[in-house]
Scaffold this active site. Structure first.
Site, PDB file in Angstrom:
ATOM      1  N   ARG A 184      52.289  41.661 104.516  1.00  0.00           N
ATOM      2  CA  ARG A 184      52.304  43.179 104.592  1.00  0.00           C
ATOM      3  C   ARG A 184      53.693  43.712 104.864  1.00  0.00           C
ATOM      4  O   ARG A 184      54.195  44.937 104.605  1.00  0.00           O
ATOM      5  CB  ARG A 184      51.211  43.741 105.620  1.00  0.00           C
ATOM      6  N   GLU A 206      62.038  43.453 116.625  1.00  0.00           N
ATOM      7  CA  GLU A 206      62.915  44.216 117.789  1.00  0.00           C
ATOM      8  C   GLU A 206      64.339  44.306 117.159  1.00  0.00           C
ATOM      9  O   GLU A 206      65.022  43.207 116.843  1.00  0.00           O
ATOM     10  CB  GLU A 206      62.721  43.516 119.002  1.00  0.00           C
ATOM     11  N   ASP A 266      73.227  57.492 118.249  1.00  0.00           N
ATOM     12  CA  ASP A 266      72.910  56.757 117.134  1.00  0.00           C
ATOM     13  C   ASP A 266      73.566  57.256 115.704  1.00  0.00           C
ATOM     14  O   ASP A 266      73.239  58.476 116.032  1.00  0.00           O
ATOM     15  CB  ASP A 266      71.386  56.481 116.796  1.00  0.00           C
ATOM     16  N   ASN A 267      74.023  56.686 114.926  1.00  0.00           N
ATOM     17  CA  ASN A 267      74.573  57.303 113.723  1.00  0.00           C
ATOM     18  C   ASN A 267      73.961  56.425 112.568  1.00  0.00           C
ATOM     19  O   ASN A 267      73.559  55.270 112.791  1.00  0.00           O
ATOM     20  CB  ASN A 267      75.984  57.098 113.587  1.00  0.00           C
ATOM     21  N   HIS A 273      88.425  52.493 111.365  1.00  0.00           N
ATOM     22  CA  HIS A 273      88.399  53.650 112.167  1.00  0.00           C
ATOM     23  C   HIS A 273      88.309  53.309 113.581  1.00  0.00           C
ATOM     24  O   HIS A 273      87.799  52.038 113.914  1.00  0.00           O
ATOM     25  CB  HIS A 273      87.219  54.566 111.953  1.00  0.00           C
ATOM     26  N   LYS A 278      91.188  60.608 103.624  1.00  0.00           N
ATOM     27  CA  LYS A 278      91.757  60.170 105.168  1.00  0.00           C
ATOM     28  C   LYS A 278      92.054  58.632 105.201  1.00  0.00           C
ATOM     29  O   LYS A 278      92.918  58.454 105.788  1.00  0.00           O
ATOM     30  CB  LYS A 278      90.580  60.612 105.970  1.00  0.00           C
ATOM     31  N   ASP A 279      91.093  57.848 104.593  1.00  0.00           N
ATOM     32  CA  ASP A 279      91.237  56.468 104.937  1.00  0.00           C
ATOM     33  C   ASP A 279      92.253  55.772 103.770  1.00  0.00           C
ATOM     34  O   ASP A 279      92.881  54.824 103.984  1.00  0.00           O
ATOM     35  CB  ASP A 279      89.936  55.710 104.230  1.00  0.00           C
TER      36      ASP A 279
END
Length: 188
Positions: free
Chosen positions: A32, A37, A56-57, A70, A177-178
């Site tokens: 299935r 976790e 969280d992102n 970054h 930007k980077d």
């Protein structure tokens, strides 16, 4: 890598840079699909990751996208990162003043298939490169993002020497930007 700690459904492997940890989660599968976790505070504390995550992102990117390197200047963040779709090469660069591994990097392949996570403590620049057609990247942070506190480091600084596994025939896709982040020598 050395120093492996098993706790619950997780294996925590310390890297050559103090505080940077690779986390492998056990997945239980059958016809299935699977269950696993991805975070359980008591196991993470036992594995050497004792931070309180507050944000969280998630991002989605296409092949060849390189995000980074970054960091937050006055509000540094610890991050626990993982990929839920696709495959990336994830990198942490030590920017901690006085650290014996200052300017050194550690990298790991994260994918939906290997279920691997990467813990990056405060004081590091972070970035990743997408090796699959698309990738969905998720991360937990121990401080909220402050848009006016961004810092960056040149992704291909020869002094650091990150060995990015660039995909042949695919141009590295950077944000404007980077493209203009300074080398490590200008951050000192």
């Amino acid at each position: 890598m050395s120093d492996v700690i098993e706790s619950g459904n997780f294996t925590f492997t310390k890297t050559s840079i103090d505080g940077v940890i690779v986390v492998d989660a056990k997945a239980y599968g059958d016809a299935r699909g699977y269950f696993m976790e991805t975070y359980k505070r008591p196991d993470f504390v036992a594995g050497g990751i004792d931070v309180e995550f507050v944000q969280d992102n998630q991002s989605a990117s296409t092949k060849g996208v390189l995000r980074g390197l970054h960091f937050q200047i006055n509000h540094p963040q610890s991050k626990l990162v993982r990929v839920v779709e696709g495959e990336v090469f994830d990198v942490a660069v030590d920017l901690r003043p006085g650290s014996p591994t200052y300017g050194k990097w550690e990298g790991v392949v994260l994918s939906a298939e290997n279920h691997r996570q990467f813990f990056i403590p405060r004081g590091f620049a972070h970035g990743f490169y997408v090796m699959s057609e698309t990738a969905v990247f998720c991360y937990k942070c121990d401080d909220v993002y402050h848009p006016n506190d961004e810092g960056g480091l040149m992704w291909n600084d020869p002094e650091i020497g990150i060995e990015w596994p660039l995909v042949d025939g695919v141009e590295v896709n950077l944000s404007d930007k980077d493209k203009v982040h300074p080398p490590l020598s200008e951050l000192r």
